[in-house]
Design a protein around this motif. Structure first.
Motif, PDB file in Angstrom:
ATOM      1  N   SER A 165       0.820  -1.202   0.000  1.00 33.87           N
ATOM      2  CA  SER A 165       0.000   0.000   0.000  1.00 33.87           C
ATOM      3  C   SER A 165       0.868   1.272   0.000  1.00 33.87           C
ATOM      4  O   SER A 165       2.077   1.207  -0.063  1.00 33.87           O
ATOM      5  N   ALA A 166       0.198   2.383   0.140  1.00 31.57           N
ATOM      6  CA  ALA A 166       0.869   3.667  -0.055  1.00 31.57           C
ATOM      7  C   ALA A 166       1.767   4.012   1.117  1.00 31.57           C
ATOM      8  O   ALA A 166       1.403   4.796   1.988  1.00 31.57           O
ATOM      9  N   THR A 167       2.920   3.419   1.176  1.00 34.11           N
ATOM     10  CA  THR A 167       3.839   3.764   2.252  1.00 34.11           C
ATOM     11  C   THR A 167       4.739   4.910   1.803  1.00 34.11           C
ATOM     12  O   THR A 167       4.692   5.351   0.661  1.00 34.11           O
ATOM     13  N   LEU A 168       5.581   5.362   2.737  1.00 27.81           N
ATOM     14  CA  LEU A 168       6.339   6.582   2.484  1.00 27.81           C
ATOM     15  C   LEU A 168       7.801   6.270   2.240  1.00 27.81           C
ATOM     16  O   LEU A 168       8.310   5.242   2.674  1.00 27.81           O
ATOM     17  N   SER A 169       8.458   7.169   1.536  1.00 26.75           N
ATOM     18  CA  SER A 169       9.886   6.968   1.370  1.00 26.75           C
ATOM     19  C   SER A 169      10.679   7.925   2.258  1.00 26.75           C
ATOM     20  O   SER A 169      11.837   7.673   2.561  1.00 26.75           O
ATOM     21  N   SER A 170      10.086   9.020   2.677  1.00 25.89           N
ATOM     22  CA  SER A 170      10.799   9.912   3.578  1.00 25.89           C
ATOM     23  C   SER A 170       9.810  10.809   4.316  1.00 25.89           C
ATOM     24  O   SER A 170       8.628  10.864   3.988  1.00 25.89           O
ATOM     25  N   LEU A 171      10.347  11.483   5.324  1.00 23.49           N
ATOM     26  CA  LEU A 171       9.524  12.388   6.123  1.00 23.49           C
ATOM     27  C   LEU A 171      10.241  13.731   6.126  1.00 23.49           C
ATOM     28  O   LEU A 171      11.454  13.781   6.322  1.00 23.49           O
ATOM     29  N   SER A 172       9.504  14.807   5.869  1.00 23.79           N
ATOM     30  CA  SER A 172      10.185  16.097   5.850  1.00 23.79           C
ATOM     31  C   SER A 172       9.653  17.018   6.945  1.00 23.79           C
ATOM     32  O   SER A 172       8.676  16.687   7.626  1.00 23.79           O
ATOM     33  N   LYS A 173      10.308  18.149   7.101  1.00 25.07           N
ATOM     34  CA  LYS A 173       9.978  19.091   8.183  1.00 25.07           C
ATOM     35  C   LYS A 173       8.492  19.397   8.231  1.00 25.07           C
ATOM     36  O   LYS A 173       7.857  19.621   7.209  1.00 25.07           O
ATOM     37  N   GLY A 174       7.975  19.410   9.418  1.00 25.74           N
ATOM     38  CA  GLY A 174       6.587  19.782   9.589  1.00 25.74           C
ATOM     39  C   GLY A 174       5.608  18.639   9.442  1.00 25.74           C
ATOM     40  O   GLY A 174       4.424  18.798   9.713  1.00 25.74           O
ATOM     41  N   SER A 175       6.096  17.441   9.062  1.00 19.84           N
ATOM     42  CA  SER A 175       5.151  16.327   8.927  1.00 19.84           C
ATOM     43  C   SER A 175       5.402  15.298  10.022  1.00 19.84           C
ATOM     44  O   SER A 175       6.396  15.346  10.737  1.00 19.84           O
ATOM     45  N   SER A 176       4.484  14.341  10.123  1.00 16.38           N
ATOM     46  CA  SER A 176       4.616  13.368  11.202  1.00 16.38           C
ATOM     47  C   SER A 176       4.009  12.036  10.803  1.00 16.38           C
ATOM     48  O   SER A 176       3.257  11.933   9.832  1.00 16.38           O
ATOM     49  N   LEU A 177       4.382  11.012  11.559  1.00 16.91           N
ATOM     50  CA  LEU A 177       3.805   9.681  11.389  1.00 16.91           C
ATOM     51  C   LEU A 177       2.875   9.433  12.561  1.00 16.91           C
ATOM     52  O   LEU A 177       3.217   9.733  13.702  1.00 16.91           O
ATOM     53  N   SER A 178       1.719   8.848  12.267  1.00 17.10           N
ATOM     54  CA  SER A 178       0.760   8.594  13.333  1.00 17.10           C
ATOM     55  C   SER A 178       0.696   7.113  13.643  1.00 17.10           C
ATOM     56  O   SER A 178       0.716   6.273  12.741  1.00 17.10           O
ATOM     57  N   VAL A 179       0.603   6.800  14.914  1.00 16.59           N
ATOM     58  CA  VAL A 179       0.543   5.403  15.330  1.00 16.59           C
ATOM     59  C   VAL A 179      -0.739   4.746  14.832  1.00 16.59           C
ATOM     60  O   VAL A 179      -0.817   3.535  14.676  1.00 16.59           O
ATOM     61  N   GLU A 180      -1.747   5.581  14.537  1.00 17.31           N
ATOM     62  CA  GLU A 180      -3.037   5.008  14.160  1.00 17.31           C
ATOM     63  C   GLU A 180      -3.128   4.674  12.682  1.00 17.31           C
ATOM     64  O   GLU A 180      -4.073   4.008  12.261  1.00 17.31           O
ATOM     65  N   ASN A 181      -2.188   5.169  11.896  1.00 27.29           N
ATOM     66  CA  ASN A 181      -2.265   4.941  10.462  1.00 27.29           C
ATOM     67  C   ASN A 181      -1.261   3.879  10.014  1.00 27.29           C
ATOM     68  O   ASN A 181      -0.062   4.117   9.977  1.00 27.29           O
ATOM     69  N   PRO A 182      -1.760   2.687   9.679  1.00 23.80           N
ATOM     70  CA  PRO A 182      -0.844   1.584   9.352  1.00 23.80           C
ATOM     71  C   PRO A 182      -0.008   1.836   8.095  1.00 23.80           C
ATOM     72  O   PRO A 182       0.988   1.144   7.874  1.00 23.80           O
TER      73      PRO A 182
END
Ligand SMILES: *[C@@H]1O[C@H](CO)[C@@H](O)[C@H](O)[C@H]1NC(C)=O
Ligand SMILES: *[C@@H]1O[C@H](CO)[C@@H](O)[C@H](O)[C@H]1NC(C)=O
Ligand SMILES: *[C@@H]1O[C@H](CO)[C@@H](O)[C@H](O)[C@H]1NC(C)=O
Ligand SMILES: *[C@@H]1O[C@H](CO)[C@@H](O)[C@H](O)[C@H]1NC(C)=O
Ligand SMILES: *[C@@H]1O[C@H](CO)[C@@H](O)[C@H](O)[C@H]1NC(C)=O
Ligand SMILES: *[C@@H]1O[C@H](CO)[C@@H](O)[C@H](O)[C@H]1NC(C)=O
Ligand SMILES: *[C@@H]1O[C@H](CO)[C@@H](O)[C@H](O)[C@H]1NC(C)=O
Ligand SMILES: *[C@@H]1O[C@H](CO)[C@@H](O)[C@H](O)[C@H]1NC(C)=O
Length: 800
Positions: A25-42
């Motif tokens: 599924s739509a996973t991420l390749s990187s995280l940039s300033k101002g964004s976050s990962l949520s524990v609730e979103n698999p």
């Protein structure tokens, strides 16, 4: 070429099947300033470009999550293998928790209540990205490529290839298999620049690797390089600045590997077997689980048990403090007050046991009586070790402050004495050690060692047949046939070099020369012919040419390196091997006094020597069955395989060969259990257990049976093989009838003993030996004792 294409195809098909994780599924390749990962979103998972590693929130328990890095592909159990954890000691809530990359460049992990549980404490004005690299390193870097932070700098319990361990980092084990919190074991560079393992318990700390009784130099380490850096490469070669160096047993490019400080305190290198999805141990720091300190806590005793790993029990007169946590040890069931008079104390003997460290004194040349007196006189003395000193020929005495690191093993030639009050206690320690009452508290580790590939592949095939159609099955069969034809796994190829086993690889020509063209035959057995030879370094060796075995070189080497690691005074020592095409040879130490068989035939053995051989052989077998890295059955115990050194100490030979030779049998059809690879009858007529004949499961009890027959032969002087005279069953029945009927035991024994020793033996010991031998040859394998119990019976009575 074609096969690797097919393999790739299958890997592809497999990875698109539903069980294989969320990667599609739509996973991420990187995280940039101002964004976050949520524990609730698999789908909030970072994936490395090669799809090998994933990073995100991982469930650690009920509604408890950690921010982690793991191998994307799940293991065969369906669970993922973690390699790093940001917040191992403070799990976060399964709701509202987040990992956020703040505008100021700081990466923070917040719990449901917004409290910050973990942060990188970084700052940067330029734009910043969080990336997971192909090697499993999670990095925070700026747009102009400045590295702000990397997970490789703060390992938890795992090192990945090319991840250095430095003066600033250490590995800390997990608390248990399922509890990822910081445990009690650490791998670190000590102040003297040596890489060590330490048990860091609630009450004490002690170093157990390298062996504390060796100086670092004697263990091949160097204190003089203060770089303090260690890492292993993609081929599985580990190198540390203190000169510690080892290679994975499957050295070479290919398998994924990880070096883990396991919760049981052992440092292990694991390799991934692609075909089964299992991690197998390809190196480990300690081969004896009970030598790891802290295993069973204060007043606890550790013993290794085949199939279970480590088992803890309390010393006699003690009980466990926290039934769920052996590291807290045992407490006395009595009150010891120092000012009581001496008569109020006694000692309980624990044979073949040691308790490492905490010596009050080391007293040379002390009799048991004198040692007891010393311990009674000292209020601090909780017990002592009494040990025969080989070099001085007398007993030494070590009174102890506390009894820690207790360890019981049939191979230990020393006894532990515990100081207890005279009051009645359960003194039946041998029963207590049986551990059956503590079975639910067993600390154990599911270890998967290198095994033959065929079975895994078969399961794989069956599974596959259900999943995909006929076409697939046919192609897979092609692959399998190809693998089988080569007899080896394709990516092992020729790059397989066993090391860290302390023995040498010889060329065929060297051995041919050493054995002077294989002229001096000294023995002949199921496995092949043995020749006497002299190695270039002038050592006299026994060189065994194995019967043609069409197994692959890599498998042969893997097995040989296992045999080479077995090391016990009652096992023959293996010095090296040769594997060149069809030539497979093993090089052993040469035994001056030949085999037990030769000596029985020439009627040269007196009673004391015979009893010594009985005890020594039992020790060697007990070690084979229960103490070593892998569970090894001998399967061919007979007088020809028990060799005698210059002091008539027995050494068991030919162990491990049952596995080596079985390889040519074309694979096994049975399944399950430790013994799945035994499909053909092995052993020698006259000494074979009924299980072979009735096709029953083969366990270590087949060796016990053969041992029993050998003991009867040694006592009676009658061989169960010499046709006509005495067959195996008739020998056993004859002894059983003689011993169980008629007159007093003594005269009955006298009727069966070898005329050579008639009247010249110790009657009680002889009675024990005959009784033990008869127990060993029970038809029902469960009625036979284990080799360890045999040893207990022989030695217990020897010392009383
Ligand atoms: C897999 O994980 C689940 C929960 O995370 C656990 O209950 C189970 O024991 C694990 N299985 C193995 C084989 O570790
Ligand atoms: C894990 O171990 C830690 C440290 O001993 C302990 O405090 C914690 O309660 C354990 N967690 C679980 C779920 O057992
Ligand atoms: C110290 O160890 C490092 C890393 O193994 C190595 O590169 C260096 O050459 C060693 N230094 C000395 C003086 O041996
Ligand atoms: C040891 O002494 C304590 C207090 O002095 C007492 O409560 C306890 O019952 C005693 N234990 C035994 C086994 O005598
Ligand atoms: C032994 O010591 C205890 C306290 O440690 C004391 O109460 C008792 O009187 C002493 N007994 C003797 C016989 O000295
Ligand atoms: C110690 O032994 C003596 C004599 O055997 C006895 O009278 C006394 O009660 C014992 N003391 C304790 C504390 O058991
Ligand atoms: C041990 O002690 C005994 C008596 O104290 C003495 O006769 C003997 O020579 C000593 N043996 C050694 C090896 O020191
Ligand atoms: C054995 O005895 C010798 C001399 O008596 C002594 O130097 C040595 O330390 C002893 N060995 C052990 C392992 O205690």
């Amino acid at each position: 070429m074609a096969t690797s294409f097919l393999l790739l195809l299958h890997v592809f098909v497999l990875s698109s099947l539903p069980f294989s994780s969320s990667s599609s599924s739509a996973t991420l390749s990187s995280l940039s300033k101002g964004s976050s990962l949520s524990v609730e979103n698999p789908t909030h998972v970072l994936i490395s470009p090669n799809n090998l590693f994933s990073s995100g929130f991982y469930p650690l328990g009920e509604n408890a999550y950690g921010f982690a890095i793991w191998f994307t592909k799940p293991s065969s159990h369906g669970n993922h293998t973690l390699v790093w954890l940001a917040n191992r000691n403070q799990p976060i809530n399964g709701r509202l928790s987040r990992l956020s990359l703040l505008k100021n460049g700081n990466l923070i992990l917040t719990d449901a209540d917004q409290s910050i549980l973990w942060a990188t404490n970084t700052a940067s004005l330029s734009s910043v990205q969080l990336l997971l690299l192909d090697n499993g390193n999670l990095i925070l870097r700026t747009s102009d490529n400045v590295l702000l932070w990397q997970s490789f700098d703060s390992p938890t319990n795992t090192l990945l290839p090319q991840q250095p361990l430095t003066r600033h980092t250490q590995l800390v084990s997990s608390r248990s298999r399922t509890n990822y919190s910081s445990g009690l074991y650490k791998l670190f560079f000590d102040d003297d620049n040596v890489l060590r393992l330490v048990f860091d318990g609630p009450e004490t700390s002690s170093i157990y690797w390298p062996d504390p009784w060796l100086s670092a130099e004697n263990d091949g380490r160097s204190r003089y390089n203060d770089t303090r850096i260690a890492e292993f490469d993609l081929l599985g070669h580990f190198l540390s600045s203190d000169k510690l160096e080892f290679r994975a047993a499957d050295y070479g490019a290919g398998p994924q590997r990880r070096l883990v400080l396991d919760f049981d305190g052992n440092l292990r290198l694991y390799s991934l077997k692609e075909e089964t999805g299992d991690w197998v141990v390809s190196w480990q720091a300690k081969s004896k689980a009970c030598r790891i300190h802290g295993a069973c806590g204060l007043n606890g005793m550790c013993r290794y048990s085949a199939g279970f790993g480590r088992e803890c029990s309390c010393l006699p007169g003690f009980r466990i403090r926290y039934p769920t946590d052996w590291s807290r040890g045992c407490e006395p069931e009595f009150n010891l007050s120092c000012n009581q008079s001496e008569e109020n104390f006694t000692f309980l003997k624990v044979p073949n046991a040691d308790s490492y460290g905490y010596d009050i004194q080391i007293l040379l040349n002390y009799t048991l009586r004198r040692c007891m007196k010393t311990c009674l006189d000292s209020c601090d003395c909780k017990g002592f070790r009494h040990r025969f000193n080989q070099s001085s020929g007398v007993y030494d005495c070590n009174p102890k402050w506390v009894l820690r690191n207790g360890h019981w093993s049939p191979s230990l030639a020393e006894d532990l004495f515990v100081k207890v009050p005279q009051t009645p206690l359960n003194k039946d320690f041998l029963n207590k050690l049986d551990c059956s009452g503590t079975a639910n508290m067993v600390q154990q580790l599911d270890r998967v060692y290198e095994r033959r590939h065929e079975n895994g592949l078969l399961t794989f095939l069956v599974w596959f047949a259900a999943a995909v159609g006929c076409f697939e099955v046919i192609t897979i069969c092609l692959v399998w046939c190809f693998l089988n034809r080569n007899g080896t796994h394709p990516d092992m190829g020729g790059g397989y070099i066993p090391v860290a086993t302390g023995f040498k690889r010889f060329t065929y020509n060297e051995l041919k020369e050493a054995a002077r063209g294989f002229r001096d035959e000294v023995g002949r057995g199921g496995g092949g012919v043995v020749y006497k030879g002299e190695l270039p370094d002038c050592r006299v060796a026994a060189i065994k040419r194995l019967r043609e075995a069409n197994q692959g070189e890599a498998e042969f080497l893997a097995e040989v390196s296992t045999i080479g690691r077995l090391n016990h005074m009652n096992l023959i020592e293996i010095w090296g091997y040769c594997a060149e095409g069809k030539h497979k040879l093993l090089v052993y130490e040469y035994m001056a006094n030949g085999s037990l068989s030769d000596n029985l035939n020439s009627k040269t053995l007196d009673w004391d020597t015979r009893f010594q051989i009985a005890v020594g052989t039992a020790k060697g077998l007990a070690y084979l069955h229960e103490e070593c890295l892998e569970w090894v059955l001998h399967c061919d115990i007979k007088p020809q395989n028990i060799l005698l050194d210059s002091n008539y100490q027995p050494k068991v030979a030919d162990f491990g060969l049952s596995k080596l030779l079985n390889r040519s049998g074309g694979g096994s059809s049975s399944s399950g259990g430790n013994d799945s690879s035994f499909s053909k009858i092995r052993g020698t007529r006259g000494y074979m257990a009924p299980e072979w004949i009735f096709n029953l499961p083969i366990t270590s009890k087949v060796d016990v049976y053969s041992y029993g027959v050998v003991m009867l032969e040694m006592v009676t002087g009658k061989s169960p093989t010499s046709a006509g005279e005495m067959e195996q069953r008739r020998l056993i029945q004859w002894v059983r009838e003689k011993v169980s009927t008629g007159a007093a035991m003594e005269s009955r024994i006298e009727e069966i003993v070898d005329p050579v020793i008639s009247g010249k033996y110790d009657v009680p010991k002889m009675q024990i030996l005959v009784a033990v031998a008869l127990k060993c040859v029970e038809e029902d394998k469960d009625a036979r004792p284990s080799m360890t119990q045999v040893l207990e019976m022989l030695q217990y009575h020897e010392s009383n």
